[in-house]
Design a protein around this motif. Structure first.
Motif, mmCIF file in Angstrom:
data_model
loop_
_atom_site.group_PDB
_atom_site.id
_atom_site.type_symbol
_atom_site.label_atom_id
_atom_site.label_comp_id
_atom_site.label_asym_id
_atom_site.label_seq_id
_atom_site.Cartn_x
_atom_site.Cartn_y
_atom_site.Cartn_z
ATOM 1 N N TYR A 177 44.016 57.847 40.915
ATOM 2 C CA TYR A 177 44.998 56.802 40.902
ATOM 3 C C TYR A 177 46.216 57.291 41.827
ATOM 4 O O TYR A 177 46.164 58.396 42.142
ATOM 5 N N ASP A 181 47.421 51.984 46.685
ATOM 6 C CA ASP A 181 47.233 50.546 46.213
ATOM 7 C C ASP A 181 46.685 50.737 44.660
ATOM 8 O O ASP A 181 47.200 50.428 43.690
ATOM 9 N N GLU A 182 45.341 50.627 44.856
ATOM 10 C CA GLU A 182 44.612 50.375 43.540
ATOM 11 C C GLU A 182 43.819 51.800 43.195
ATOM 12 O O GLU A 182 43.631 52.812 44.149
ATOM 13 N N SER A 209 37.326 50.460 44.563
ATOM 14 C CA SER A 209 38.557 50.375 45.014
ATOM 15 C C SER A 209 38.808 50.969 46.308
ATOM 16 O O SER A 209 38.641 52.288 46.109
ATOM 17 N N ASP A 211 43.763 46.971 37.872
ATOM 18 C CA ASP A 211 43.364 46.494 38.909
ATOM 19 C C ASP A 211 42.307 46.924 39.613
ATOM 20 O O ASP A 211 42.408 47.936 40.147
ATOM 21 N N TYR A 212 41.450 45.925 40.109
ATOM 22 C CA TYR A 212 40.183 46.408 40.927
ATOM 23 C C TYR A 212 39.441 45.281 41.506
ATOM 24 O O TYR A 212 39.783 43.868 41.288
ATOM 25 N N ALA A 255 49.668 48.600 37.752
ATOM 26 C CA ALA A 255 48.195 48.398 38.281
ATOM 27 C C ALA A 255 47.425 48.810 37.144
ATOM 28 O O ALA A 255 46.084 48.283 36.906
#
Length: 278
Positions: free
Chosen positions: A226, A210-211, A276, A186-187, A175
């Motif tokens: 995170y 996930d993100e 996110s 990742d966003y 990610a």
């Protein structure tokens, strides 16, 4: 995220999970109906606590998109109560600006005006709701949260201590991708963040899904929450099954009582973006 040499020197991982980040992000997991057995027992426990604090918290933390930065102050790293004191001490201008952003995304209940105006009674009610929900839904699960986070931190801190910040930044894939001097994350939206010598604090989270999640306001001290990567056990506390119907009932009642007269202008703050979502 653009790093300088000074940023690399000031980048670190938080000592553990942040109780208010976990509280806020758990509201996403509470409404995420993906079939994930690891969270099933926790959801049953959370929804059986009743609608009390959720009436206040769910409108402020939608399942997707923006939620206010003031709900997750850095003071919460020292515990729930320091964090709640920081929430209640948020300057009025910031409260209104951040709720303006949220109101541009969705209608807010009329009582949210009291928070935007910095009314002490409204802020005390918000703090009570956060405290109660944390105590009933998150705190009983804290040993599992701490176990998962500790396993993840062992990997990050070992890399940081042995080989430095750049080696640690390479442990977050897929990610996050370190391509010096930029960390690509990742966003859901395109966004650039220049750390400008402030460094970055990585906050491990059990309920982040996930993100990663960043603060929306680029002017605030940079934080990146995170999802922890430790393996998950499907085991959970033995709880009575109350089902997700209880939560659906809460949301239905909240939706029926939404008051749209909380008319606020769309915020134009520099750096306000979409977070996110878990």
């Amino acid at each position: 995220m653009h790093f300088t040499a000074q940023d690399l020197a000031r980048t670190r991982v938080a000592d553990g999970a942040d109780p208010l980040w976990e509280t806020v992000l758990s509201l996403h997991s509470l409404r995420d109906h993906r079939a994930e057995p690891t969270l099933a027992a926790w959801r049953r426990h959370a929804v059986r606590q009743g609608p009390g604090p959720l009436r206040t918290l769910l409108p402020l933390v939608p399942l997707h998109g923006y939620f206010p930065d003031f709900l997750t102050p850095p003071a919460a790293a020292d515990g729930v109560e320091p964090g709640l004191e920081a929430v209640m001490s948020t300057p009025r201008a910031r409260l209104r600006a951040e709720l303006d952003v949220l109101a541009a995304q969705q209608p807010l209940p009329g009582w949210a005006r009291g928070i935007a105006d910095g009314e002490p009674a409204a802020l005390r009610q918000l703090a009570r709701s956060l405290r109660t929900y944390h105590h009933l839904a998150v705190a009983p699960h804290w040993p599992r949260i701490a176990q998962r986070v500790a396993a993840d931190l062992a990997l990050r801190t070992h890399a940081l201590g042995q080989s430095g910040a750049e080696a640690m930044l390479r442990t977050f894939g897929p990610a996050m991708r370190w391509r010096a001097p930029v960390l690509e994350v990742d966003y859901p939206i395109e966004r650039e963040l220049r750390l400008a010598g402030r460094g970055l604090v990585f906050v491990p989270s059990y309920f982040c899904r996930d993100e990663p999640v960043a603060l929306a306001d680029d002017a605030l001290p940079p934080v990146l929450v995170y999802p922890v990567s430790a393996p998950v056990s499907a085991e959970g506390p033995r709880l009575r099954g109350y089902g997700s119907g209880a939560l659906r009932d809460v949301q239905t009642r909240i939706g029926a009582r939404v008051v749209t007269r909380f008319a606020v202008r769309a915020a134009t703050r520099s750096g306000a973006g979409v977070r996110s979502q878990a």
